[in-house]
Design a protein around this motif. Sequence first.
Motif, PDB file in Angstrom:
ATOM      1  N   UNK A  57       0.825  -1.215   0.000  1.00 21.80           N
ATOM      2  CA  UNK A  57       0.000   0.000   0.000  1.00 21.80           C
ATOM      3  C   UNK A  57       0.858   1.264   0.000  1.00 21.80           C
ATOM      4  N   UNK A  58       0.341   2.346  -0.649  1.00 18.97           N
ATOM      5  CA  UNK A  58       1.087   3.596  -0.747  1.00 18.97           C
ATOM      6  C   UNK A  58       0.789   4.524   0.434  1.00 18.97           C
ATOM      7  N   UNK A  59       1.477   5.667   0.480  1.00 22.46           N
ATOM      8  CA  UNK A  59       1.356   6.617   1.589  1.00 22.46           C
ATOM      9  C   UNK A  59      -0.061   7.165   1.713  1.00 22.46           C
ATOM     10  N   UNK A  60      -0.726   7.452   0.613  1.00 22.54           N
ATOM     11  CA  UNK A  60      -2.088   7.993   0.671  1.00 22.54           C
ATOM     12  C   UNK A  60      -3.042   7.014   1.348  1.00 22.54           C
ATOM     13  N   UNK A  61      -2.883   5.726   1.082  1.00 18.83           N
ATOM     14  CA  UNK A  61      -3.714   4.721   1.740  1.00 18.83           C
ATOM     15  C   UNK A  61      -3.542   4.815   3.255  1.00 18.83           C
ATOM     16  N   UNK A  62      -2.284   4.912   3.728  1.00 20.11           N
ATOM     17  CA  UNK A  62      -2.015   4.928   5.163  1.00 20.11           C
ATOM     18  C   UNK A  62      -2.456   6.235   5.810  1.00 20.11           C
ATOM     19  N   UNK A  63      -2.470   7.349   5.081  1.00 19.07           N
ATOM     20  CA  UNK A  63      -2.951   8.611   5.646  1.00 19.07           C
ATOM     21  C   UNK A  63      -4.437   8.557   5.969  1.00 19.07           C
ATOM     22  N   UNK A  64      -5.194   7.783   5.210  1.00 21.00           N
ATOM     23  CA  UNK A  64      -6.645   7.701   5.425  1.00 21.00           C
ATOM     24  C   UNK A  64      -7.058   6.446   6.188  1.00 21.00           C
ATOM     25  N   UNK A  65      -6.091   5.720   6.713  1.00 18.23           N
ATOM     26  CA  UNK A  65      -6.382   4.531   7.515  1.00 18.23           C
ATOM     27  C   UNK A  65      -6.516   4.948   8.976  1.00 18.23           C
ATOM     28  N   UNK A  66      -7.536   4.444   9.638  1.00 17.04           N
ATOM     29  CA  UNK A  66      -7.755   4.760  11.046  1.00 17.04           C
ATOM     30  C   UNK A  66      -7.153   3.647  11.900  1.00 17.04           C
ATOM     31  N   UNK A  67      -6.323   4.065  12.845  1.00 10.92           N
ATOM     32  CA  UNK A  67      -5.744   3.131  13.809  1.00 10.92           C
ATOM     33  C   UNK A  67      -6.417   3.380  15.149  1.00 10.92           C
ATOM     34  N   UNK A  68      -6.719   2.321  15.860  1.00 13.11           N
ATOM     35  CA  UNK A  68      -7.323   2.486  17.180  1.00 13.11           C
ATOM     36  C   UNK A  68      -6.612   1.570  18.168  1.00 13.11           C
ATOM     37  N   UNK A  69      -6.714   1.948  19.431  1.00 11.58           N
ATOM     38  CA  UNK A  69      -6.112   1.146  20.479  1.00 11.58           C
ATOM     39  C   UNK A  69      -6.867   1.393  21.768  1.00 11.58           C
ATOM     40  N   UNK A  70      -6.691   0.488  22.698  1.00 14.38           N
ATOM     41  CA  UNK A  70      -7.317   0.646  23.991  1.00 14.38           C
ATOM     42  C   UNK A  70      -6.256   0.501  25.065  1.00 14.38           C
ATOM     43  N   UNK A  71      -6.529   1.101  26.205  1.00 14.57           N
ATOM     44  CA  UNK A  71      -5.632   1.024  27.351  1.00 14.57           C
ATOM     45  C   UNK A  71      -6.464   0.823  28.586  1.00 14.57           C
ATOM     46  N   UNK A  72      -6.059  -0.125  29.409  1.00 16.20           N
ATOM     47  CA  UNK A  72      -6.749  -0.407  30.657  1.00 16.20           C
ATOM     48  C   UNK A  72      -5.805  -0.040  31.806  1.00 16.20           C
ATOM     49  N   UNK A  73      -6.249   0.868  32.668  1.00 12.65           N
ATOM     50  CA  UNK A  73      -5.500   1.231  33.865  1.00 12.65           C
ATOM     51  C   UNK A  73      -6.085   0.425  35.012  1.00 12.65           C
ATOM     52  N   UNK A  74      -5.242  -0.290  35.736  1.00 13.44           N
ATOM     53  CA  UNK A  74      -5.741  -1.193  36.765  1.00 13.44           C
ATOM     54  C   UNK A  74      -5.411  -0.705  38.162  1.00 13.44           C
ATOM     55  N   UNK A  75      -6.204  -1.186  39.124  1.00 13.84           N
ATOM     56  CA  UNK A  75      -5.974  -0.859  40.523  1.00 13.84           C
ATOM     57  C   UNK A  75      -5.044  -1.868  41.178  1.00 13.84           C
ATOM     58  N   UNK A  76      -4.744  -2.952  40.483  1.00 14.44           N
ATOM     59  CA  UNK A  76      -3.879  -3.988  41.025  1.00 14.44           C
ATOM     60  C   UNK A  76      -2.442  -3.626  40.684  1.00 14.44           C
ATOM     61  N   UNK A  77      -1.638  -3.503  41.721  1.00 13.68           N
ATOM     62  CA  UNK A  77      -0.236  -3.177  41.488  1.00 13.68           C
ATOM     63  C   UNK A  77       0.604  -4.362  41.927  1.00 13.68           C
ATOM     64  N   UNK A  78       1.327  -4.913  40.997  1.00 13.67           N
ATOM     65  CA  UNK A  78       2.243  -5.980  41.378  1.00 13.67           C
ATOM     66  C   UNK A  78       3.607  -5.349  41.563  1.00 13.67           C
ATOM     67  N   UNK A  79       4.333  -5.821  42.524  1.00 11.88           N
ATOM     68  CA  UNK A  79       5.656  -5.277  42.782  1.00 11.88           C
ATOM     69  C   UNK A  79       6.571  -5.478  41.588  1.00 11.88           C
ATOM     70  N   UNK A  80       7.472  -4.555  41.410  1.00 18.41           N
ATOM     71  CA  UNK A  80       8.401  -4.650  40.285  1.00 18.41           C
ATOM     72  C   UNK A  80       9.336  -5.829  40.503  1.00 18.41           C
ATOM     73  N   UNK A  81       9.439  -6.661  39.504  1.00 15.90           N
ATOM     74  CA  UNK A  81      10.405  -7.741  39.549  1.00 15.90           C
ATOM     75  C   UNK A  81      11.684  -7.240  38.907  1.00 15.90           C
ATOM     76  N   UNK A  82      12.753  -7.949  39.118  1.00 13.62           N
ATOM     77  CA  UNK A  82      14.020  -7.536  38.542  1.00 13.62           C
ATOM     78  C   UNK A  82      14.692  -8.728  37.890  1.00 13.62           C
ATOM     79  N   UNK A  83      15.533  -8.448  36.915  1.00 14.01           N
ATOM     80  CA  UNK A  83      16.299  -9.516  36.282  1.00 14.01           C
ATOM     81  C   UNK A  83      17.705  -9.011  35.987  1.00 14.01           C
TER      82      UNK A  83
END
Length: 130
Positions: A57-83
Motif C-alpha cells: 500500500x502507498x502513503x495515501x492509503x495509510x494517511x486515510x487509515x484509522x488506527x485504534x487502540x485501547x488502554x486499561x489502567x488497573x488498581x492492582x499493582x504488582x511489585x516490580x520484579x528484577x532480572x
Amino acid sequence: MLSVQITRELQLPCHHLTTRRCLHHGEFHCYVPAVKETLTTAHTEARLGFALQYLPMDVEFWKTTIFSDEKVFTSVESGATQCWRPPNTRYRPESINEIRRCGRNAVSFWEWMWGYGPGELVKKEGRFNS
C-alpha cells in the motif's frame, strides 16, 4: 531476581554483595524486565498475514487509515520484579516477564488516530472484548 536470591538458590559460600559485584564484572546489571502478554502461534501468524497483506500500500492509503487502540489502567499493582541481564537486551525473550491478567478493577479507554492527527479519547464502561 535479586542478588540475595541468587546467592541463596545457588548456595554460594559468599555474601550477596560479592555475587552482585561478580555479575557487574561480567557486564550483567539488575533491571526491571520488559512486560508483555503471551502470544500464541495463531497470534503470530495473524500479525504476519496482516503485514504481508498491506505491505504494497502507498502513503495515501495509510494517511486515510484509522488506527485504534485501547488502554486499561488497573488498581492492582504488582511489585516490580528484577532480572540480571547485559545492557541492550531488554526485549530478548529471556529478559521479558510474560504475564496473564485477570481479576482486577480497571478503567478502560479507547482512542483512534489517522494520518491527519489524533481522534477522540473515549472512556469505555465495562470490559473490552473482541
